[in-house]
Motif scaffolding. Structure first.
Motif, PDB file in Angstrom:
ATOM      1  N   UNK A  63       0.794  -1.240   0.000  1.00 19.66           N
ATOM      2  CA  UNK A  63       0.000   0.000   0.000  1.00 19.66           C
ATOM      3  C   UNK A  63       0.824   1.287   0.000  1.00 19.66           C
ATOM      4  N   UNK A  64       2.067   1.231   0.467  1.00 20.16           N
ATOM      5  CA  UNK A  64       2.873   2.460   0.503  1.00 20.16           C
ATOM      6  C   UNK A  64       3.780   2.596  -0.719  1.00 20.16           C
ATOM      7  N   UNK A  65       3.710   1.620  -1.632  1.00 19.55           N
ATOM      8  CA  UNK A  65       4.566   1.668  -2.820  1.00 19.55           C
ATOM      9  C   UNK A  65       4.119   2.778  -3.770  1.00 19.55           C
ATOM     10  N   UNK A  66       5.083   3.352  -4.421  1.00 19.92           N
ATOM     11  CA  UNK A  66       4.815   4.321  -5.478  1.00 19.92           C
ATOM     12  C   UNK A  66       4.704   3.542  -6.779  1.00 19.92           C
ATOM     13  N   UNK A  67       3.678   3.841  -7.572  1.00 16.08           N
ATOM     14  CA  UNK A  67       3.542   3.233  -8.890  1.00 16.08           C
ATOM     15  C   UNK A  67       4.205   4.178  -9.888  1.00 16.08           C
ATOM     16  N   UNK A  68       5.330   3.770 -10.423  1.00 17.05           N
ATOM     17  CA  UNK A  68       6.049   4.595 -11.390  1.00 17.05           C
ATOM     18  C   UNK A  68       5.739   4.019 -12.766  1.00 17.05           C
ATOM     19  N   UNK A  69       5.062   4.817 -13.602  1.00 13.68           N
ATOM     20  CA  UNK A  69       4.532   4.345 -14.878  1.00 13.68           C
ATOM     21  C   UNK A  69       5.402   4.844 -16.022  1.00 13.68           C
ATOM     22  N   UNK A  70       5.796   3.892 -16.877  1.00 12.94           N
ATOM     23  CA  UNK A  70       6.607   4.190 -18.054  1.00 12.94           C
ATOM     24  C   UNK A  70       5.816   3.826 -19.296  1.00 12.94           C
ATOM     25  N   UNK A  71       5.820   4.714 -20.275  1.00 11.33           N
ATOM     26  CA  UNK A  71       5.171   4.440 -21.549  1.00 11.33           C
ATOM     27  C   UNK A  71       6.248   4.297 -22.622  1.00 11.33           C
ATOM     28  N   UNK A  72       6.145   3.233 -23.358  1.00 22.07           N
ATOM     29  CA  UNK A  72       7.019   3.020 -24.506  1.00 22.07           C
ATOM     30  C   UNK A  72       6.122   2.874 -25.724  1.00 22.07           C
ATOM     31  N   UNK A  73       6.683   2.749 -26.897  1.00 20.27           N
ATOM     32  CA  UNK A  73       5.859   2.707 -28.111  1.00 20.27           C
ATOM     33  C   UNK A  73       4.781   1.625 -28.077  1.00 20.27           C
ATOM     34  N   UNK A  74       5.140   0.408 -27.785  1.00 18.67           N
ATOM     35  CA  UNK A  74       4.190  -0.700 -27.875  1.00 18.67           C
ATOM     36  C   UNK A  74       3.860  -1.327 -26.526  1.00 18.67           C
ATOM     37  N   UNK A  75       4.373  -0.785 -25.449  1.00 18.61           N
ATOM     38  CA  UNK A  75       4.118  -1.382 -24.147  1.00 18.61           C
ATOM     39  C   UNK A  75       4.220  -0.355 -23.035  1.00 18.61           C
ATOM     40  N   UNK A  76       3.685  -0.742 -21.883  1.00 18.81           N
ATOM     41  CA  UNK A  76       3.825   0.098 -20.693  1.00 18.81           C
ATOM     42  C   UNK A  76       4.410  -0.757 -19.578  1.00 18.81           C
ATOM     43  N   UNK A  77       5.028  -0.103 -18.635  1.00 18.59           N
ATOM     44  CA  UNK A  77       5.575  -0.768 -17.452  1.00 18.59           C
ATOM     45  C   UNK A  77       5.193   0.054 -16.229  1.00 18.59           C
ATOM     46  N   UNK A  78       4.866  -0.641 -15.160  1.00 13.79           N
ATOM     47  CA  UNK A  78       4.554   0.016 -13.891  1.00 13.79           C
ATOM     48  C   UNK A  78       5.436  -0.616 -12.834  1.00 13.79           C
ATOM     49  N   UNK A  79       6.298   0.188 -12.236  1.00  8.97           N
ATOM     50  CA  UNK A  79       7.208  -0.285 -11.197  1.00  8.97           C
ATOM     51  C   UNK A  79       6.617   0.034  -9.834  1.00  8.97           C
ATOM     52  N   UNK A 162       2.365   7.299  -4.257  1.00  6.44           N
ATOM     53  CA  UNK A 162       1.797   8.114  -5.323  1.00  6.44           C
ATOM     54  C   UNK A 162       1.821   7.358  -6.646  1.00  6.44           C
ATOM     55  N   UNK A 163       1.154   7.918  -7.642  1.00  6.39           N
ATOM     56  CA  UNK A 163       1.205   7.420  -9.006  1.00  6.39           C
ATOM     57  C   UNK A 163       2.036   8.436  -9.781  1.00  6.39           C
ATOM     58  N   UNK A 164       3.171   7.974 -10.301  1.00  7.69           N
ATOM     59  CA  UNK A 164       4.129   8.878 -10.942  1.00  7.69           C
ATOM     60  C   UNK A 164       4.231   8.533 -12.414  1.00  7.69           C
ATOM     61  N   UNK A 165       3.991   9.503 -13.273  1.00  2.45           N
ATOM     62  CA  UNK A 165       4.149   9.308 -14.707  1.00  2.45           C
ATOM     63  C   UNK A 165       5.585   9.678 -15.057  1.00  2.45           C
ATOM     64  N   UNK A 166       6.343   8.694 -15.465  1.00  2.00           N
ATOM     65  CA  UNK A 166       7.743   8.920 -15.802  1.00  2.00           C
ATOM     66  C   UNK A 166       7.867   9.274 -17.275  1.00  2.00           C
ATOM     67  N   UNK A 167       8.807  10.095 -17.576  1.00  4.41           N
ATOM     68  CA  UNK A 167       9.073  10.423 -18.982  1.00  4.41           C
ATOM     69  C   UNK A 167       9.872   9.273 -19.561  1.00  4.41           C
ATOM     70  N   UNK A 168       9.272   8.574 -20.462  1.00  2.00           N
ATOM     71  CA  UNK A 168       9.901   7.391 -21.031  1.00  2.00           C
ATOM     72  C   UNK A 168      10.675   7.709 -22.299  1.00  2.00           C
ATOM     73  N   UNK A 169      11.288   6.693 -22.811  1.00  2.00           N
ATOM     74  CA  UNK A 169      12.066   6.820 -24.033  1.00  2.00           C
ATOM     75  C   UNK A 169      11.211   7.336 -25.171  1.00  2.00           C
ATOM     76  N   UNK A 170      10.012   6.782 -25.359  1.00  4.81           N
ATOM     77  CA  UNK A 170       9.178   7.199 -26.481  1.00  4.81           C
ATOM     78  C   UNK A 170       8.706   8.636 -26.321  1.00  4.81           C
ATOM     79  N   UNK A 171       8.397   9.064 -25.081  1.00  2.15           N
ATOM     80  CA  UNK A 171       7.974  10.445 -24.858  1.00  2.15           C
ATOM     81  C   UNK A 171       9.115  11.403 -25.172  1.00  2.15           C
ATOM     82  N   UNK A 172      10.333  11.053 -24.763  1.00  2.00           N
ATOM     83  CA  UNK A 172      11.489  11.892 -25.069  1.00  2.00           C
ATOM     84  C   UNK A 172      11.733  11.934 -26.574  1.00  2.00           C
ATOM     85  N   UNK A 173      11.546  10.784 -27.231  1.00  2.00           N
ATOM     86  CA  UNK A 173      11.745  10.718 -28.676  1.00  2.00           C
ATOM     87  C   UNK A 173      10.730  11.592 -29.395  1.00  2.00           C
ATOM     88  N   UNK A 174       9.450  11.539 -28.959  1.00  2.00           N
ATOM     89  CA  UNK A 174       8.425  12.375 -29.592  1.00  2.00           C
ATOM     90  C   UNK A 174       8.766  13.847 -29.429  1.00  2.00           C
TER      91      UNK A 174
END
Length: 180
Positions: A63-79, A162-174
């Motif tokens: 319950x105390x974990x932070x969900x760090x969300x990564x978006x890539x072109x064809x997939x997502x990851x949540x740490x 918290x829920x954290x939207x991370x700047x992923x490789x694809x977002x940086x590329x765009x």
């Protein structure tokens, strides 16, 4: 505050309150959740339900974990991390068109007598998740418990991550493509 009418005819009020230990306001959390839902909505309905079930299960377990969300072109990851740094996460979800996997970080020393962990990574390996029942299997639960216990960065004992939207490789590329 929102008011819902239940099937019994009674009304129930839902009040959003700040949870001690959380650095994310309710408004910021709703915005981040909306972004996560938008990313997840790209997948097949069966994957949507599985991702939602995994997120619920992992949030209940950590319950105390932070969900760090990564978006890539064809997939997502949540740490699921003890802080806002996804690389310190102990568990993660990876979803793409082919399916959903549960990733275990720092798994090299983990006992895996059932040989559940797949892949050849030195830091991170995964388990294919066919359904939410996969997480309830005793050998999977044992592996997850051991991974959490061995995580070098402890999770907070109280509060809400918290829920954290991370700047992923694809977002940086765009962004780079727009500026050129």
């Amino acid at each position: 505050m929102s008011v819902k009418k239940e099937a019994s005819g009674r009304r129930s009020a839902q009040v959003e309150v700040e949870v001690p230990g959380s650095t994310q306001s309710a408004v910021e959390r709703r915005a981040a959740e909306a972004q996560v839902r938008t990313l997840i909505d790209k997948f097949a309905p069966a994957h949507l339900r599985l991702i939602a079930a995994m997120r619920r299960w992992l949030r209940n377990r950590l319950p105390t974990a932070h969900e760090v969300v990564y978006e890539y072109r064809a997939w997502i990851a949540i740490s699921y991390s003890p802080n806002e740094h996804g690389y310190e996460g102990v568990l993660g979800i990876r979803a793409d068109a082919d399916g959903v996997k549960l990733f275990v970080n720092r798994c090299k020393e983990l006992p895996d007598p059932a040989k559940l962990l797949q892949g050849s990574g030195s830091q991170c390996r995964s388990i294919d998740v066919e359904g939410a029942s996969t997480l309830a299997r005793p050998e999977v639960a044992s592996l997850i418990d051991e991974a959490i216990a061995r995580n070098p960065v402890p999770f907070a004992s109280a509060g809400r991550g918290s829920v954290v939207m991370s700047r992923s490789t694809s977002a940086k590329q765009r962004q780079r493509n727009r500026s050129t």
